[in-house]
Structures are given as C-alpha cells and as structure tokens.
Design a protein around this motif. Structure first.
Motif, PDB file in Angstrom:
ATOM      1  N   CYS A  97       5.298  10.263  32.821  1.00 23.36           N
ATOM      2  CA  CYS A  97       3.949  10.469  32.861  1.00 23.36           C
ATOM      3  C   CYS A  97       3.239   9.184  32.082  1.00 23.36           C
ATOM      4  CB  CYS A  97       3.516  11.598  31.883  1.00 23.36           C
ATOM      5  SG  CYS A  97       3.577  11.373  30.124  1.00 23.36           S
ATOM      6  N   GLY A  98       4.059   8.216  31.725  1.00 28.06           N
ATOM      7  CA  GLY A  98       3.576   6.927  31.260  1.00 28.06           C
ATOM      8  C   GLY A  98       3.599   7.042  29.780  1.00 28.06           C
ATOM      9  N   ASP A  99       3.498   7.915  29.119  1.00 28.05           N
ATOM     10  CA  ASP A  99       3.575   7.892  27.421  1.00 28.05           C
ATOM     11  C   ASP A  99       4.766   7.887  26.830  1.00 28.05           C
ATOM     12  OD1 ASP A  99       0.747   8.878  27.508  1.00 28.05           O
ATOM     13  OD2 ASP A  99       0.960  10.837  27.397  1.00 28.05           O
ATOM     14  N   PRO A 100       4.958   7.396  25.755  1.00 32.03           N
ATOM     15  CA  PRO A 100       6.110   7.005  25.054  1.00 32.03           C
ATOM     16  C   PRO A 100       6.816   8.467  24.832  1.00 32.03           C
ATOM     17  CG  PRO A 100       4.366   5.966  23.830  1.00 32.03           C
ATOM     18  CD  PRO A 100       3.747   6.792  24.701  1.00 32.03           C
ATOM     19  N   ASP A 101       8.120   8.544  24.852  1.00 30.28           N
ATOM     20  CA  ASP A 101       8.642   9.818  24.739  1.00 30.28           C
ATOM     21  C   ASP A 101       9.836   9.836  23.634  1.00 30.28           C
ATOM     22  OD1 ASP A 101      10.372   8.841  26.440  1.00 30.28           O
ATOM     23  OD2 ASP A 101      10.354  10.555  27.568  1.00 30.28           O
ATOM     24  N   VAL A 102      10.159   8.672  23.585  1.00 28.37           N
ATOM     25  CA  VAL A 102      11.017   8.167  22.201  1.00 28.37           C
ATOM     26  C   VAL A 102      10.684   6.898  21.793  1.00 28.37           C
ATOM     27  CG1 VAL A 102      13.649   7.654  22.028  1.00 28.37           C
ATOM     28  CG2 VAL A 102      13.076   9.083  23.783  1.00 28.37           C
ATOM     29  N   VAL A 103      10.893   6.729  20.417  1.00 24.29           N
ATOM     30  CA  VAL A 103      10.435   5.569  19.670  1.00 24.29           C
ATOM     31  C   VAL A 103      11.637   5.095  18.945  1.00 24.29           C
ATOM     32  CG1 VAL A 103       7.986   6.049  19.339  1.00 24.29           C
ATOM     33  CG2 VAL A 103       9.464   6.834  17.638  1.00 24.29           C
ATOM     34  N   TYR A 117      14.036   8.403  18.130  1.00 21.62           N
ATOM     35  CA  TYR A 117      13.268   9.655  17.704  1.00 21.62           C
ATOM     36  C   TYR A 117      12.321  10.191  18.875  1.00 21.62           C
ATOM     37  CZ  TYR A 117      10.849  12.876  14.656  1.00 21.62           C
ATOM     38  OH  TYR A 117      10.257  13.809  13.774  1.00 21.62           O
ATOM     39  N   LEU A 118      12.589  11.292  19.217  1.00 24.23           N
ATOM     40  CA  LEU A 118      11.737  11.892  20.419  1.00 24.23           C
ATOM     41  C   LEU A 118      10.349  12.280  19.775  1.00 24.23           C
ATOM     42  CD1 LEU A 118      14.418  14.567  21.770  1.00 24.23           C
ATOM     43  CD2 LEU A 118      13.492  12.468  22.674  1.00 24.23           C
ATOM     44  N   THR A 119       9.400  12.020  20.667  1.00 22.59           N
ATOM     45  CA  THR A 119       7.927  12.196  20.348  1.00 22.59           C
ATOM     46  C   THR A 119       7.152  13.254  21.237  1.00 22.59           C
ATOM     47  OG1 THR A 119       7.140  10.398  21.465  1.00 22.59           O
ATOM     48  CG2 THR A 119       7.592   9.932  19.346  1.00 22.59           C
ATOM     49  N   CYS A 120       7.689  13.405  22.076  1.00 19.73           N
ATOM     50  CA  CYS A 120       7.153  14.218  23.291  1.00 19.73           C
ATOM     51  C   CYS A 120       7.190  15.832  22.935  1.00 19.73           C
ATOM     52  CB  CYS A 120       7.645  13.988  24.600  1.00 19.73           C
ATOM     53  SG  CYS A 120       6.856  15.333  25.913  1.00 19.73           S
ATOM     54  N   PRO A 121       6.367  16.498  22.752  1.00 23.13           N
ATOM     55  CA  PRO A 121       6.400  17.779  22.324  1.00 23.13           C
ATOM     56  C   PRO A 121       6.883  18.619  23.386  1.00 23.13           C
ATOM     57  CG  PRO A 121       3.912  17.387  22.401  1.00 23.13           C
ATOM     58  CD  PRO A 121       4.793  16.021  22.620  1.00 23.13           C
ATOM     59  N   TRP A 128       9.745  17.980  32.205  1.00 25.43           N
ATOM     60  CA  TRP A 128       8.742  18.336  31.113  1.00 25.43           C
ATOM     61  C   TRP A 128       7.582  17.518  31.383  1.00 25.43           C
ATOM     62  CZ3 TRP A 128      13.044  15.176  30.501  1.00 25.43           C
ATOM     63  CH2 TRP A 128      12.889  13.917  30.454  1.00 25.43           C
ATOM     64  N   TRP A 129       7.473  16.597  32.132  1.00 19.67           N
ATOM     65  CA  TRP A 129       6.424  15.589  32.510  1.00 19.67           C
ATOM     66  C   TRP A 129       5.576  16.090  33.700  1.00 19.67           C
ATOM     67  CZ3 TRP A 129      11.539  14.768  33.620  1.00 19.67           C
ATOM     68  CH2 TRP A 129      11.655  14.649  34.900  1.00 19.67           C
ATOM     69  N   SER A 130       6.205  17.188  34.346  1.00 16.74           N
ATOM     70  CA  SER A 130       5.110  17.588  35.542  1.00 16.74           C
ATOM     71  C   SER A 130       3.940  17.857  35.226  1.00 16.74           C
ATOM     72  CB  SER A 130       6.063  18.624  36.389  1.00 16.74           C
ATOM     73  OG  SER A 130       6.158  19.863  35.565  1.00 16.74           O
ATOM     74  N   ARG A 131       3.439  18.331  34.143  1.00 12.78           N
ATOM     75  CA  ARG A 131       2.112  18.922  33.769  1.00 12.78           C
ATOM     76  C   ARG A 131       1.102  17.780  33.383  1.00 12.78           C
ATOM     77  NH1 ARG A 131       4.188  23.255  30.295  1.00 12.78           N
ATOM     78  NH2 ARG A 131       2.539  22.803  29.000  1.00 12.78           N
ATOM     79  N   GLY A 132       1.694  16.614  33.613  1.00  9.35           N
ATOM     80  CA  GLY A 132       0.674  15.261  32.972  1.00  9.35           C
ATOM     81  C   GLY A 132       1.098  14.843  31.648  1.00  9.35           C
ATOM     82  N   SER A 133       0.167  14.299  31.043  1.00  8.89           N
ATOM     83  CA  SER A 133       0.486  13.635  29.555  1.00  8.89           C
ATOM     84  C   SER A 133       1.099  14.375  28.602  1.00  8.89           C
ATOM     85  CB  SER A 133      -1.034  13.096  29.162  1.00  8.89           C
ATOM     86  OG  SER A 133      -0.730  12.453  27.754  1.00  8.89           O
ATOM     87  N   CYS A 134       2.104  13.562  27.964  1.00 10.45           N
ATOM     88  CA  CYS A 134       2.943  14.366  26.919  1.00 10.45           C
ATOM     89  C   CYS A 134       1.937  14.748  25.671  1.00 10.45           C
ATOM     90  CB  CYS A 134       3.835  13.362  26.530  1.00 10.45           C
ATOM     91  SG  CYS A 134       5.323  13.108  27.537  1.00 10.45           S
ATOM     92  N   THR A 135       0.685  14.216  25.623  1.00 11.32           N
ATOM     93  CA  THR A 135      -0.234  14.436  24.524  1.00 11.32           C
ATOM     94  C   THR A 135      -1.007  15.877  24.721  1.00 11.32           C
ATOM     95  OG1 THR A 135      -1.860  13.367  25.399  1.00 11.32           O
ATOM     96  CG2 THR A 135      -0.605  11.983  24.005  1.00 11.32           C
ATOM     97  N   GLY A 136      -0.620  16.299  25.899  1.00  7.50           N
ATOM     98  CA  GLY A 136      -1.357  17.643  26.436  1.00  7.50           C
ATOM     99  C   GLY A 136      -2.835  17.284  26.769  1.00  7.50           C
ATOM    100  N   GLU A 137      -3.470  16.133  26.930  1.00 10.50           N
ATOM    101  CA  GLU A 137      -4.816  15.991  27.145  1.00 10.50           C
ATOM    102  C   GLU A 137      -5.127  16.105  28.679  1.00 10.50           C
ATOM    103  OE1 GLU A 137      -5.293  12.071  25.851  1.00 10.50           O
ATOM    104  OE2 GLU A 137      -4.887  12.476  23.633  1.00 10.50           O
ATOM    105  N   GLU A 138      -4.149  16.181  29.493  1.00 13.05           N
ATOM    106  CA  GLU A 138      -4.478  16.274  30.860  1.00 13.05           C
ATOM    107  C   GLU A 138      -4.374  17.810  31.445  1.00 13.05           C
ATOM    108  OE1 GLU A 138      -2.553  13.570  33.247  1.00 13.05           O
ATOM    109  OE2 GLU A 138      -3.002  12.129  31.891  1.00 13.05           O
ATOM    110  N   GLU A 139      -4.091  18.821  30.517  1.00 15.21           N
ATOM    111  CA  GLU A 139      -3.886  20.110  30.743  1.00 15.21           C
ATOM    112  C   GLU A 139      -5.357  20.926  31.150  1.00 15.21           C
ATOM    113  OE1 GLU A 139      -1.359  22.496  28.390  1.00 15.21           O
ATOM    114  OE2 GLU A 139      -0.018  20.717  28.530  1.00 15.21           O
TER     115      GLU A 139
END
Length: 166
Positions: free
Chosen positions: A33-39, A56-60, A155-166
């Motif tokens: 989706c373009g967001d970081p998911d591992v730092v 460290y995984l960051t994507c919920p 897991w990325w199929s619903r858009g941004s990992c921050t949930g802002e696009e749901e």
C-alpha cells in the motif's frame, strides 16, 4: 548506520502503533500500500534499554494476521520440523546469523550479544519477528519468515496500513 528517517514515515508509524516509535533508524520495508510496515531499530534505545528486535513490524493489519497464524499452532509445527530436517535447521541458523550481523551494523550491545529474536536458531517463538526479518532482508534469508508470509492473506488489500482509507 543510515540517514535520517523521513518525518512523514515516522508520523505514519506513530499512527500505526498508536504511540511514538522508539529507536527507528530507517524504514526496512514498505507495504504494497506504500506505507512503512517494518522499521529498523537501534539495538539500544535512548534510555539505555537493550532492544533486540531490529526489524519491528508496524502495520496493525499485518501484525493481526500474524497473530492469527500464531494461534493456529504453526510455530509448534515449525519448531518440530527443525528437529527433523537438518537442512532447514541450517538455513534457520544462517538466518539467525544474518539477523545478528544486521543488528551489529547498528551497534553492539553486550546484554544481547549472540541473541537474535523470534526463537532463532533453536525454536520458533515469534512469527512477527521472523516475518519482519523476511520482509526487510528479502526472500530466501529466513525460511520460517518466508513460509509465514506465504500463509498470510493480502493484508494491504484494503488500502493504507493506517486505516485512513477505509
């Protein structure tokens, strides 16, 4: 060590975690989706606390999907296979060494020297760490991280990992 982390990436990670991230030195992987998911994090936090989780995984959504895999008994099956398959055990030992090498690039911390994460190299204890390592290092480095990734839904199929696009 790497350069400064983009403030926009840190803000995304903070939104994903629901708290300010600690010890981040770079984005180790981006979700489709373009967001970081591992730092990638320092092995010693600013307050002096040893922190062995380099990737460290960051994507919920990703962490939730991995938690579901963990609850299925997959880790016990993987650990059992370690005792039965010498080639697999050797590949997992090499993954452990790769993890340590990548962490040591960021600094040595005597309290965690020789200790990687996720149960490596003798057992499978945390798929979150193994998947984070696989995403950051690429395919073929961590056999159990790769297997777990293959078992996950998109897991990325619903858009941004921050949930802002749901």
């Amino acid at each position: 060590m790497t350069g400064a982390v983009d403030p926009a990436d840190l803000a995304t990670v903070e939104a994903q975690l629901g708290r300010r991230p600690r010890g981040v030195v770079d984005v180790a992987h981006r979700c489709p989706c373009g967001d970081p998911d591992v730092v990638r994090t320092l092995p010693k936090l600013n307050d002096g606390t040893p922190f062995p989780t380099t990737f460290y995984l960051t994507c919920p959504r990703l962490t939730g999907a991995i938690s579901t895999l963990e609850s299925s008994g997959l880790m016990a099956q993987m650990t059992e296979r370690l005792g039965q398959d010498g080639e697999l055990a050797e590949r997992y030992r090499l993954a452990h060494e790769d993890y340590l090498r990548r962490r040591d690039e960021l600094g040595e911390v005597p309290q965690i020297a020789g200790i990687s994460a996720g149960g490596m190299p003798n057992r499978v204890k945390c798929l979150h760490v193994l998947v984070g390592h696989s995403l950051a290092a690429g395919p073929g480095v961590n056999p159990f991280g790769d297997e777990a990734l293959e078992a996950l839904p998109q897991w990325w199929s619903r858009g941004s990992c921050t949930g802002e696009e749901e």
